[in-house]
Each structure stands twice: as C-alpha cells, then as structure tokens.
Design a protein around this motif. Structure first.
Motif, PDB file in Angstrom:
ATOM      1  N   ILE A 659      10.828   1.970 -18.360  1.00 52.45           N
ATOM      2  CA  ILE A 659      12.132   1.884 -17.702  1.00 52.45           C
ATOM      3  C   ILE A 659      13.255   2.032 -18.723  1.00 52.45           C
ATOM      4  O   ILE A 659      14.163   2.845 -18.566  1.00 52.45           O
ATOM      5  CB  ILE A 659      12.294   0.538 -16.940  1.00 52.45           C
ATOM      6  N   LEU A 660      13.131   1.272 -19.790  1.00 54.27           N
ATOM      7  CA  LEU A 660      14.158   1.306 -20.820  1.00 54.27           C
ATOM      8  C   LEU A 660      14.287   2.711 -21.422  1.00 54.27           C
ATOM      9  O   LEU A 660      15.387   3.230 -21.603  1.00 54.27           O
ATOM     10  CB  LEU A 660      13.813   0.284 -21.919  1.00 54.27           C
ATOM     11  N   SER A 661      13.141   3.299 -21.698  1.00 52.75           N
ATOM     12  CA  SER A 661      13.140   4.645 -22.281  1.00 52.75           C
ATOM     13  C   SER A 661      13.812   5.641 -21.328  1.00 52.75           C
ATOM     14  O   SER A 661      14.620   6.474 -21.734  1.00 52.75           O
ATOM     15  CB  SER A 661      11.707   5.067 -22.570  1.00 52.75           C
ATOM     16  N   ARG A 662      13.479   5.527 -20.045  1.00 51.15           N
ATOM     17  CA  ARG A 662      14.036   6.464 -19.082  1.00 51.15           C
ATOM     18  C   ARG A 662      15.536   6.246 -18.887  1.00 51.15           C
ATOM     19  O   ARG A 662      16.309   7.198 -18.782  1.00 51.15           O
ATOM     20  CB  ARG A 662      13.275   6.364 -17.746  1.00 51.15           C
ATOM     21  N   GLN A 663      15.935   5.003 -18.859  1.00 55.94           N
ATOM     22  CA  GLN A 663      17.376   4.725 -18.732  1.00 55.94           C
ATOM     23  C   GLN A 663      18.142   5.386 -19.883  1.00 55.94           C
ATOM     24  O   GLN A 663      19.170   6.035 -19.682  1.00 55.94           O
ATOM     25  CB  GLN A 663      17.621   3.214 -18.748  1.00 55.94           C
TER      26      GLN A 663
END
Length: 707
Positions: A659-663
């Motif tokens: 999630i963090l990477s995609r954000q």
RNA sequence: GGACAUUUGGCGCAGUUGGUUAGCGCGUCGCGUUUACAUCGCGAAGGUCGGGGGUUCGAGUCCCUCAAUGUCCACCA
C-alpha cells in the motif's frame, strides 16, 4: 472535500494573478539556477480590435516554449508588445469614420492622428487583457508599443543611417497606388483578383493592338513588337507613323524589344509607362516620354480630351464607343479572364502610378540574409519554408517604404520644393535646400509598418536605450504565421544583420491558419468565427490550448471545432478527478521515492522515465502536437484506466508495505506527469500541483522538469 | 506558367531515421453505477493509408509518375 467537477473559471483567473505576483514572468526575478537566456519576442498583435483564434494559437505555442524552457532552468524572457499597425489600423479606423459619416480626407492630420491614437490605446488594453486570459507567461514589465517615442526615434535613426549608407533613396518609380486609400502599397500588400473583362483589338496605324484597358491609351505613342516577330519584319526599330488615334492624329514610334510576348494578342502593344510596370521599364530603357493619364483619384486627366474628369469605369464604354465610330475597333473578345492586382484590404484595383517615394535598396541586404540561412545559422520549422524564403530573397525588388497615411512613424525628411532633392532631417532644422537653396517642405509621409516591425527584435529589447538587447539578442525563436515568411521574417533578419551584424533568432517556427471545423477560413461574413474569449468562458483556457495544439503540425493550417475543445474540457475534468482520487488515498503522506519498494511499482516508474525521455525529445524538436497527445494518452488511458484501476485492490488490500509503495508511486507518477504537462494546460496543472503532498514546493512554473 | 504543401475508417487528424495484427479524438452501436470521474467505464463496428509503377527480406513511411485539393509567387499589354 474537493468538488467533483473542475471549475476553470475561478481557478484560471486566480492562478494567473498569483503567477504575476510571483514575479517569475520576469527573468530578473528567477532563481539563480536560471542562467542561460532563452528569449522569444512576441509578434505584437495589432492594437485595433480583439484577439481571434490565430492569436490564441500563437500565444499558446510561444507560451509552451517559454514554460518548457523556464522549467528547464533557462533565464526565460518573453517580450509582449502591441502594434500600432499603421495602414491596417488606419483602415479599421476609416471604416469607423465611414459609419459615422465622416472621412479622413476632410480631417485635420493632427486631429485624425489623435483620434486613432486613443482608439489604438483602448484596443491595446483589450488585447493585453485577452493575452493574460490565454495564460501567457510573458514579462509585462517589458511590454513595448510600436509607437513609443523611443521606438520612433530608433526607427528614424535607422532611416538616416541607411540613407548615409546609400541603402535608402528617394526616386520616381512606378508604385502600387490604391485610389480608395490614397496611398502607395508595397508588393506584398497587393493581392491578385480574378476578373472577367472584355479584351479589345484596336487599329493603331498599321498595327492592331490588344488591350483590356483602353482608357489608359490616350497618350500612347510608342508601339512595341518583338525583334524576331516575322509579322512585323518590314518595319524597323525607330520607324515613325502617322496614327489616327482616339482624340486625333499622333505620331507613333516603333520599338523592338524582347519583353514582348509574340504569342499574346497580336504581338504588338502600345505602352503606357505611367500606369504599367512593364511599360515603365521599357520607357526607362529607351528613355521615352512618360505621361500621366489617370489621376490619383482614379479619374482621367485633360489628356483624355472629352473624357477628362471621368472615372475609369464610366469612361471605358464611352471610349470604346468612340473608337467604334471612328472605325478603329477591330474586334472584341468577351470573357477575357485575367488576374488584376488589387489592394489587399479593400480589393480596389491597383492603379500603377509614377511617384516620388522612398525606397530601400534590397539587393545587398537580401544577399546578407540569404547567406546566414545558407550557412545554417537560421533554421525554419517546417524546413520547406526555407525554400520559399530563398526564392523571395533571390527575387526581391526595391522596397517602397513611404505611405501617404498619418497613422505611423513619420519619415523625418525634407524635400526641396524646387529641385525635389530629399534628405533625412532628424531634428527638423533644415529650411534651405543644400543643393539649390530652394525652399524645403517637410515630408508628411509615414513609414511602411514593416520598416519598423523589421527592427522589432532590437527595438522591443530597448536597443540603444537599454542593456536588455545585449543579453537577449540574438533571440532564440521567432514564432509567427506562415504568411509572414515574406512580409516580416526576412526584414527582421536583414535589419538585425545590418544594424548589429547579428542574426535576430536562430529558429523560425511557422504556424498555419486556424480554420473552422470544416477547414474553411474563418470570416465574419461566413459567421464561422470562433472567438477565443467566448470559448474560454465556456470551456476554459486549458481546453482551448490543447485543442489548438494537438494534431496541429507546424506550417499547416488546422481545423478547430467546438467538439474538439469540449473534448479537452472533459480531459481537464478527468485530470481533476485523478487528482481527487490520489488526494483521498494519500492522506498524511509526503512523496518519497525511496519508499517505493515493490517490483511492479519500479516497473511503472521505469516506463514513465522512458515516456519522459521521448516527450522531452519531442519538446526539443518542437513537436508539441505530439508531446501533448502522448501525455494525454498516457494520463487517460494508461495512468487512469490501468494504473489507478490496478491500484484500487492494492490500496484496499492487507499488505501495508505494498500500500505504502503504491501510494508513493501514484504521487510520484502524477506529480511528474503534471509537471511535464504544465506547458500545455498551465492552469489546472498549477492548481493540482499546489495540493499534492510534496515537500518544499514552489510554483509549478519554475519547478524543474523530471529528467 | 512556377513553387510549396496536402491526400490515412463518417468527420478532424497523428504516425519522428522503412520493421511485429495502422493509431487518436469526435461521432456511431451495445452493455454498465465498482474507492476519482456519466464531463465516466467496458466492449464493438468501421481503413486494400488518392491511382499506377519501382527499390527492399519488408513501404502509410523511400524513388518515379499521374490525379485531386489547398496555399503562395509570377504574369500577357
């Protein structure tokens, strides 16, 4: 929560004000990293009306170049201007006078000048306002008007310098005369109109001559044939004849000259040196008499005898009637179709006349311009215009720079009333002719607008008054309409070379006409005019700019439809909603490349960097139409349709790291794309950028582009 | 008469040095309300790239030729 519909109206006016306040339109205020100058001189719009779609196109193109270079770290200067547009404005004003039942011909020169001056200043304000609405990031602190006192002074100095260098002379030449506007016109200010007239064969002594203009023939006393024409072999060059002519007997002389086309008419013609360019040349060559037949109002002079005082159109049938009754009319060919040069503004047929006028000797100047292009110092986009430029430079004739109108820069000269000697007098001090001691009169003519416009790259930068021109001249790109390849571009090259031994710019980018959706020329009478300001009110500047750029390759005319503009308004809304999605999914996060950990996200970034490279090369090669479309495609059909859709399950999933990477990926990609896209849709991109979660933000207009 | 451009699905246009099933927007036809957007999404139909010839393993792209359209220049009195 952001509104789900993008509202261009509030955003665009607010953002432009902020940019102006930032001061970044002025190169002097740019951060230190902006070192190397990049300069565009705006072709000053005529300050005699509102902007049209063509203006919107050029403002957009130049603004794209400037914004791109500014973000690349150049010390960018875009100099706005307004053109007094001599003849053009005078005509606009004359039409206004006509409507009011007035005429310039019974007005005091000073009064007329003052009226046009205030009319022009009013229009100048509209034009400035409209350029701002179009989003132009030009430096208003350096705005120049083509009739400012400093400009006038410089132009007059150039005139004197050219006179001293024997490049300007006053002489009796055959010129293009518009009887309606009562002024001379240069060759590029006439246009050919196809006309259907009768072609008359008339007995002239032993010859039959052909003509479409019997009303000019009163004074004809030379008949010319080709030396090799066997039909006239029995006559010798210089033979004289008694000829029964329109108003009685005259003595005619035969001249044999190769200028004659044996296949046309009867191969014999009489000449009218005062009212025909070719005839004038023949008369000059053989030192023949020249006599004026038609006055400057288009009426016949006393030489026409009983026809004196008549207008040409009235006189022609009467003259034919008389020729017929005298048995001189051999035959008439009806429906003779030919091209007649006309005034490019009012379509009144040009009446060639012999007049004392100021001319610029073009040959050596044209050669200098040709040389820099031959040497590859000036490039044309598209490059086929180089050929057209070359052709013109190789065929240029002396340029008539005096106009008999009040609206313009006065020619600072004195003319002797007794011997006609003329010379520059910048300070208006001379009163006695240096040649014959005769009385001098002040020249009341003004310069052809192109005489001053030709010096615009130097004049707009202050020239000898300021330091700007030393920093910013030669400028970089001259972006203008392809119709100015003759009128303007060569003259700027010539003047910069002549005055400063510098080229004025290294690249000439030529755009085409903006036509309506069906490819027809926009005109008020057809009712197909797209007014950029109305369109902007409806769809926004950003949408209009995209519609003007995508699919519009340089040099070619384009079609603009409201559908196309609406399509890009939808795109603005799409951008807005991408922005809403990203914002609502990246709360409390600041962009950080290092936090992008997942493999698939790294692939996305790699893809973006390839696209960035490709688009950067499109920018560098002036392929804005491609760059804009590629970005559009990427944003909508790759980023929104695929990447964002794929992100939804990831963001809703359990993997915190993913999630963090995609954000982070979404923020990084979007901010980079927005940055790259900014030159095309400057308002919405700036607005979005300001709310993206990025550290140490400044205005997007000076944010470095991704590499 | 000369020069320069253009000719790609219904319309408007991309296609950069020749390279996989020729793209885009608008329009058309189906279907669709799901963490942004109906100013939207998904899908579909629709093109022998103006005609002909050539070069090449391969041409929308290069060469020749013809045609249509447009623009500009010149000009015959």
């Amino acid at each position: 929560m952001l509104d789900k519909n993008y509202d261009h109206k509030t955003v665009e006016s607010r953002i432009y004000k902020k940019w102006e306040e930032s001061g970044y339109f002025n190169p002097d205020n740019l951060p230190k990293r902006h070192k190397k100058p990049f300069t565009i001189i705006m072709p000053p719009p005529n300050a005699n009306g509102h902007l049209h779609a063509g203006h919107a196109l050029f403002v957009t193109l130049e603004d794209i170049m400037i914004r791109y270079k500014r973000m690349r770290g150049y010390k960018t200067l875009w100099v706005p201007g307004a053109d007094h547009a001599g003849f053009e404005t005078q005509i606009v004003y004359e039409k206004k006078l006509e409507k009011e039942g007035r005429s310039r011909f019974n007005m005091d020169r000073q009064d007329l000048y003052k009226e046009i001056y205030s009319f022009t200043l009013d229009n100048k304000k509209f034009v400035e306002e409209e350029i701002k609405i179009l989003g132009a990031s030009c430096d208003w602190s350096r705005e120049k008007f083509t009739l400012e006192p400093e400009v006038v002074k410089e132009v007059q100095k150039t005139f004197k310098k050219m006179y001293d260098d024997h490049l300007v002379f006053r002489g009796k030449r055959i010129i293009n005369w518009c009887s309606k506007h009562q002024t001379t016109l240069s060759d590029v200010e006439t246009t050919d109109e196809e006309k259907k007239d009768a072609f008359y064969y008339i007995q002239y002594g032993p010859f039959v001559i052909g003509t479409a203009r019997p009303e000019t023939k009163f004074g004809d006393k030379y008949v010319v044939v080709h030396p090799k024409d066997s039909r006239y072999a029995q006559y010798k060059d210089g033979d004289t004849f008694e000829v029964e002519w329109i108003n009685g007997k005259i003595t005619a002389t035969l001249i044999k000259d190769e200028a004659i086309d044996m296949d046309f008419g009867t191969g014999a013609m009489t000449i009218t040196p005062w009212h025909d360019a070719i005839d004038f040349e023949i008369a000059e060559k053989y030192k023949l008499d020249k006599e004026q037949i038609i006055n400057f109002r288009g009426k016949l002079l006393p030489i026409a005898g009983e026809f004196a005082g008549l207008k040409i159109a009235e006189a022609r049938p009467k003259i034919i009637e008389k020729l017929k009754s005298k048995g001189l009319l051999v035959r008439v060919e009806e429906n003779y179709i030919h091209n007649v040069p006309c005034c490019y503004k009012c379509k009144t047929p040009i009446e060639p006349q012999i007049m004392d006028q100021w001319f610029v000797k073009m040959k050596s100047l044209a050669e200098s311009a040709l040389k820099v292009v031959d040497d590859g110092k000036i490039k044309f986009i598209p490059d086929n215009y180089e050929k057209i430029f070359r052709y013109w430079m190789n065929n240029s004739i002396d340029w008539n720079i005096s106009r008999q109108i009040v609206w313009g820069i006065p020619i600072p000269a004195k003319i002797c009333t007794s011997c006609d000697f003329a010379f520059p007098d910048l300070k208006d001090k001379e009163s006695q002719c240096p040649k014959c001691k005769g009385l001098l009169k002040k020249d009341t003519d003004t310069f052809d607008t192109w005489f001053s416009s030709g010096q615009w790259p130097l004049l707009s930068l202050g020239y000898s008054q300021g330091k700007d021109w030393k920093i910013f001249h030669p400028t970089d790109v001259m972006e203008t309409g392809h119709d100015l390849i003759f009128k303007w571009v060569p003259r700027m090259i010539i003047f910069s070379l002549y005055l400063q031994k510098q080229i004025p710019f290294h690249t000439v980018y030529l755009h085409g006409l903006v036509n309506d959706a069906k490819g027809h020329k926009m005109s008020k009478s057809k009712g197909n005019v797209i007014n950029p300001i109305n369109i902007i009110d409806k769809y926004g500047t950003d949408a209009l700019r995209m519609a003007l750029i995508v699919g519009n390759s340089p040099g070619t005319d384009m079609s603009l439809s409201e559908d196309k503009i609406r399509g890009y308004k939808n795109f603005a809304n799409k951008l807005w909603n991408i922005h809403r999605f990203i914002n609502s999914n990246t709360e409390k996060i600041t962009a950080d490349l290092k936090k992008i950990s997942s493999y698939s996200d790294k692939i996305l970034l790699k893809e973006l960097s390839e696209i960035t490279k490709d688009i950067t090369s499109d920018f560098e090669e002036y392929r804005f139409y491609l760059a804009a479309e590629k970005l559009y495609q990427y944003i909508w059909h790759r980023f929104a349709d695929v990447i964002i859709e794929e992100s939804k399950p990831i963001l809703a999933g359990p993997d915190i790291k993913a999630i963090l990477s995609r954000q982070q990926t979404l923020i990084v990609i979007f901010s980079q794309v927005i940055t790259m896209f900014h030159p095309f849709m400057p308002f919405i991109t700036e607005e979005i950028y300001q709310t993206l979660p990025i550290k140490d933000k400044n205005y997007l207009i000076i944010t470095p582009r991704p590499k």
